[in-house]
Design a protein around this motif. Structure first.
Motif, PDB file in Angstrom:
ATOM      1  N   GLY A 138    -127.567  43.637  11.544  1.00 29.19           N
ATOM      2  CA  GLY A 138    -126.884  42.774  12.497  1.00 29.19           C
ATOM      3  C   GLY A 138    -125.960  41.748  11.886  1.00 29.19           C
ATOM      4  N   PHE A 139    -125.439  42.003  10.682  1.00 29.89           N
ATOM      5  CA  PHE A 139    -124.519  41.077  10.026  1.00 29.89           C
ATOM      6  C   PHE A 139    -123.200  41.784   9.716  1.00 29.89           C
ATOM      7  CE2 PHE A 139    -128.821  39.677   8.814  1.00 29.89           C
ATOM      8  CZ  PHE A 139    -128.791  38.372   9.280  1.00 29.89           C
ATOM      9  N   TYR A 140    -122.115  40.975   9.666  1.00 31.09           N
ATOM     10  CA  TYR A 140    -120.869  41.520   9.143  1.00 31.09           C
ATOM     11  C   TYR A 140    -121.088  41.977   7.702  1.00 31.09           C
ATOM     12  CZ  TYR A 140    -118.005  39.449  12.923  1.00 31.09           C
ATOM     13  OH  TYR A 140    -117.439  39.121  14.125  1.00 31.09           O
ATOM     14  N   ALA A 141    -120.421  43.084   7.341  1.00 29.28           N
ATOM     15  CA  ALA A 141    -120.455  43.492   5.936  1.00 29.28           C
ATOM     16  C   ALA A 141    -119.724  42.449   5.099  1.00 29.28           C
ATOM     17  CB  ALA A 141    -119.790  44.854   5.770  1.00 29.28           C
ATOM     18  N   PRO A 142    -120.162  42.221   3.848  1.00 29.89           N
ATOM     19  CA  PRO A 142    -119.502  41.224   2.995  1.00 29.89           C
ATOM     20  C   PRO A 142    -118.013  41.540   2.806  1.00 29.89           C
ATOM     21  CG  PRO A 142    -121.582  41.946   2.036  1.00 29.89           C
ATOM     22  CD  PRO A 142    -121.305  42.859   3.190  1.00 29.89           C
ATOM     23  N   THR A 143    -117.207  40.551   2.882  1.00 32.78           N
ATOM     24  CA  THR A 143    -115.751  40.523   2.616  1.00 32.78           C
ATOM     25  C   THR A 143    -114.912  41.300   3.632  1.00 32.78           C
ATOM     26  OG1 THR A 143    -115.674  42.420   1.076  1.00 32.78           O
ATOM     27  CG2 THR A 143    -116.199  40.230   0.149  1.00 32.78           C
ATOM     28  N   LYS A 144    -115.294  42.543   3.979  1.00 34.59           N
ATOM     29  CA  LYS A 144    -114.457  43.322   4.886  1.00 34.59           C
ATOM     30  C   LYS A 144    -115.257  44.491   5.447  1.00 34.59           C
ATOM     31  CE  LYS A 144    -112.613  46.072   1.042  1.00 34.59           C
ATOM     32  NZ  LYS A 144    -111.385  46.420   0.277  1.00 34.59           N
ATOM     33  N   SER A 145    -114.654  45.231   6.378  1.00 40.05           N
ATOM     34  CA  SER A 145    -115.325  46.377   6.979  1.00 40.05           C
ATOM     35  C   SER A 145    -115.630  47.432   5.923  1.00 40.05           C
ATOM     36  CB  SER A 145    -114.434  47.001   8.062  1.00 40.05           C
ATOM     37  OG  SER A 145    -114.967  48.248   8.493  1.00 40.05           O
ATOM     38  N   ARG A 146    -116.767  48.071   6.101  1.00 40.79           N
ATOM     39  CA  ARG A 146    -117.123  49.168   5.209  1.00 40.79           C
ATOM     40  C   ARG A 146    -116.223  50.388   5.422  1.00 40.79           C
ATOM     41  NH1 ARG A 146    -123.136  49.516   7.152  1.00 40.79           N
ATOM     42  NH2 ARG A 146    -122.055  48.742   9.015  1.00 40.79           N
TER      43      ARG A 146
END
Length: 736
Positions: A138-146
């Motif tokens: 349930g978190f945004y992926a680090p730095t940018k979209s996978r």
């Protein structure tokens, strides 16, 4: 029945005459059914990838399955676990994969990796907006979209952008591209940036987003729903005069003259430069048509448009002009084919080759805008383009025999509309002798305020009854319908979600009066002021109405509309208006300076669009508007005669298209492949008559009907297989 009605005071009514209040909407409700069943893969179908805990009846899933059925595209659902189980065979088993917005926001690293593998190994992927925006935790992926490396631009940049991760603004593309996305002429406007307009500056807008609302859609939901339900339907010229008079009387200005337009003078002056043409007096040749169409598209012998327009256009909507959409801010140089972009926020849609496959990235929430925003045109356009142009699937045509056409809807609002203007059209023109058209009547004695006596009084007025019967009895067979609730403005401005007890009797009165004189029950309907409360829609469907005029979903073909996350009807179809930018009727065109040449060209281009795209669209007018702007109608009507004679065009009614649409949804069909041959089987419980399939010619050789009653034709793009009757049909085509 009339005694139950307590109308608003004249002061209360007039205070709302120039407002279009948003309807109160039911809260978003998600259906709760069992999890999706396992799905077998078929090469004639797209696959919608959903989480393991997805609910089939929830709007994020059902809006896609509904839309695919309406578009004639086969679509199956598949859970993440089922997809993972395919492993490296997924590309060989799935022709086209869709990761939808709203339904698949969370995705595990394993699912992301499997989607990338599918694409690299030759799969065709449509990745939509917030699909996979969050990890399974349930978190945004680090730095940018996978998915950034797959798509070719960086997005969901929450770590660096925070409250500017989602943009909101206009979406632009070339005219050629927008038409490829099934957006008709009038659903877009030439784009002029705010910063390039004298005296203005850029108004870049962002939408707050977070892990609990990763696309910002929940934050904006009330505003998006209010935009969808804005009531902006224009009244006829006669009703507008009476609205103006009511305001003057209320303000004590009744001594001032009411502005008027002499329609007869106007028609005479206009027709002196562009007379109504008849087939007997003017040779209808290709050169003649092209002369009429200078500056626009035309239909040639092959049914294709003359040129691809590369001018930059922005998607627009009735009453607003440019329509704002969500898109993630993107960074980086996109190395693929840009379809749409945001002037402020980056890439909105585009295709890119990845490994042996291809990805179509759509950076806007398509399902959300249909299910919650009552704006279905983008979803249908992208679904159609992905299936037909990218994956090159066989599809069913939405049209009987695959023949494109227009629905011409007439709103007859009051007494003068019928006994003066419609009478003139019958006496002095051939307009109403064409068709059939969908013609709807507001039947009560009043129009703007109780007791004004300006309605058609269809139950008792002999002159109104005479003109009604003349329209009803024309050999062309117009479809007669009801235009709302007895008094045009009282119903249109007063009915809401919570006052059915007051306004339902007026809806009943109007239908009863129209039905009595027509001799049968009406099967189609249009709402005054575009005001269609949910209770009214339910009552209409239960009464047997199958098609209704609609001011939501503008620019789309006939659809089963959604509102606030729920589908409005079981089997009743909405026919959205196609506007010319912000406006839709001749009264509005006149008020806002749109010339007959401009509106006439739009009608011609709209006609070209439905022929070339083998689809349907609806436009509407009132008798005084049509009477005052015959030169704008003449070229389109004359070309319709020619196109009908060539077998390329047809006039449809709402009823005809709705009944065909419901029958089409009941067709069972599939394809199986063996030794390089595809075998198609179709069946229907009663009749397959006029059902049509489109097979891409660059993927299939000439089909052969092997069983049943059917025929094979073609155009520049497709083989066209049409059933002539019977309950079963089989045809075979070799694959290239």
């Amino acid at each position: 029945m009339t005694s139950k009605f307590s109308p608003p005071s004249l002061a209360a009514l007039v205070s709302r005459l120039w407002r279009r209040p948003a309807a109160r909407l039911a809260p978003l409700v998600l259906a709760t059914l069992a999890s999706l069943p396992a799905a077998a893969q078929s090469r004639d179908a797209l696959v919608l990838l959903v989480p393991d805990d997805a609910v089939a009846s929830s709007w994020p899933v059902k809006v896609w399955t509904d839309s695919a059925a309406e578009e004639g595209v086969k679509l199956q659902t598949m859970t993440s676990s089922q997809f993972l189980a395919l492993g490296s065979s997924s590309a060989a088993k799935i022709s086209g994969l869709i990761m939808p917005d709203s339904a698949h926001v969370k995705a595990s690293d394993a699912v992301v990796a499997a989607v990338k593998q599918y694409t690299n190994l030759g799969g065709k992927l449509m990745l939509v907006y917030d699909a996979g925006a969050l990890t399974d935790a349930g978190f945004y992926a680090p730095t940018k979209s996978r998915f950034s490396d797959l798509v070719g631009v960086d997005y969901t940049l929450y770590d660096s952008l925070r409250d500017r991760v989602v943009g909101f603004g206009p979406v632009v593309g070339t005219k050629a591209r927008l038409e490829k996305l099934s957006l008709p002429p009038g659903k877009y406007l030439p784009y002029v940036s705010a910063s390039s307009t004298a005296g203005t500056s850029s108004t870049t807008t962002f939408v707050p987003a977070s892990a609990s609302d990763p696309g910002g859609t929940r934050h904006m939901q009330s505003a998006i729903m209010a935009r969808a339900m804005k009531r902006i339907d224009a009244s006829s010229l006669n009703v507008r005069k009476r609205q103006t008079l009511a305001v003057r009387n209320l303000l004590g200005l009744n001594a001032l003259p009411v502005p008027s337009v002499s329609l007869s003078t106007k028609v005479s002056a206009a027709t002196s430069t562009l007379p109504l043409l008849s087939l007997s007096s003017v040779p209808i040749t290709t050169d003649f048509l092209r002369a009429l169409l200078s500056g626009g598209s035309y239909v040639d012998q092959s049914g294709t448009t003359s040129t691809a327009d590369s001018t930059l256009q922005a998607i627009s909507t009735y009453g607003y002009g440019y329509a704002d959409y969500f898109s993630y801010v993107t960074t980086g140089s996109f190395g693929g084919n840009v379809w749409l972009s945001s002037p402020d926020h980056g890439l909105v849609a585009g295709t890119r080759n990845v490994g042996s496959g291809q990805v179509l990235f759509v950076n806007m929430p398509l399902g959300y805008f249909k299910a919650v925003g009552t704006d279905s045109a983008p979803l249908h356009g992208f679904l159609d383009a992905f299936a037909r142009d990218v994956v090159k699937l066989p599809t069913m045509s939405v049209q009987p025999r695959g023949k494109g056409g227009l629905i011409y809807n007439w709103h007859i609002d009051d007494g003068d509309d019928l006994t003066a203007d419609a009478k003139y059209m019958l006496d002095s023109t051939s307009v109403l002798k064409r068709g059939p058209f969908s013609i709807h009547f507001t039947a009560g004695p009043d129009v703007v305020s109780p007791g004004d006596g300006n309605g058609m009084s269809l139950d008792t007025n002999a002159a109104a009854q005479t003109q009604f019967k003349r329209i009803r009895d024309l050999p062309v067979g117009h479809q007669i319908g009801s235009h709302g609730g007895w008094n045009h403005d009282l119903y249109g401005l007063g009915a809401s979600e919570d006052n059915a007890a007051t306004y339902l009797p007026w809806l009943e009165l109007n239908h009863a009066a129209v039905d009595r004189l027509n001799g049968k029950r009406a099967t189609e309907y249009s709402a005054p002021q575009g005001n269609n409360p949910t209770w009214a829609v339910n009552w209409l469907e239960n009464r047997g109405v199958v098609g209704m005029y609609f001011v939501g979903d503008t620019g789309a073909a006939g659809v089963r509309s959604w509102r606030a996350g729920n589908r409005l009807t079981r089997s009743m179809w909405s026919f959205p208006i196609v506007p010319l930018g912000k406006y839709a009727t001749f009264e509005e065109f006149e008020e806002f300076g749109i010339s007959d040449q401009q509106s006439g060209q739009w009608l011609l281009d709209l006609q070209s669009f439905v022929v070339n795209q083998r689809t349907n669209r609806m436009f509407y007018n009132h008798p005084p508007g049509a009477r005052g702007h015959l030169p704008a109608l003449a070229p389109m009507l004359q070309r319709a005669d020619w196109l009908q004679a060539m077998g390329k065009f047809k006039w449809y009614t709402m009823t005809e298209m709705a009944q065909f649409g419901n029958r089409r949804l009941d067709v069972q069909w599939n394809a199986s492949t063996s030794n390089g041959f595809a075998t198609f089987s179709a069946s229907h419980a009663s009749s397959l008559k006029d059902m049509t399939w489109l097979l891409p010619r660059d993927k299939y050789m000439l089909p052969v009907v092997t069983s049943g009653y059917g025929q094979v034709g073609y155009d520049s793009t497709n083989w066209i297989i049409t059933a002539n009757g019977g309950t079963a049909l089989k045809f075979v085509a070799a694959q290239r």
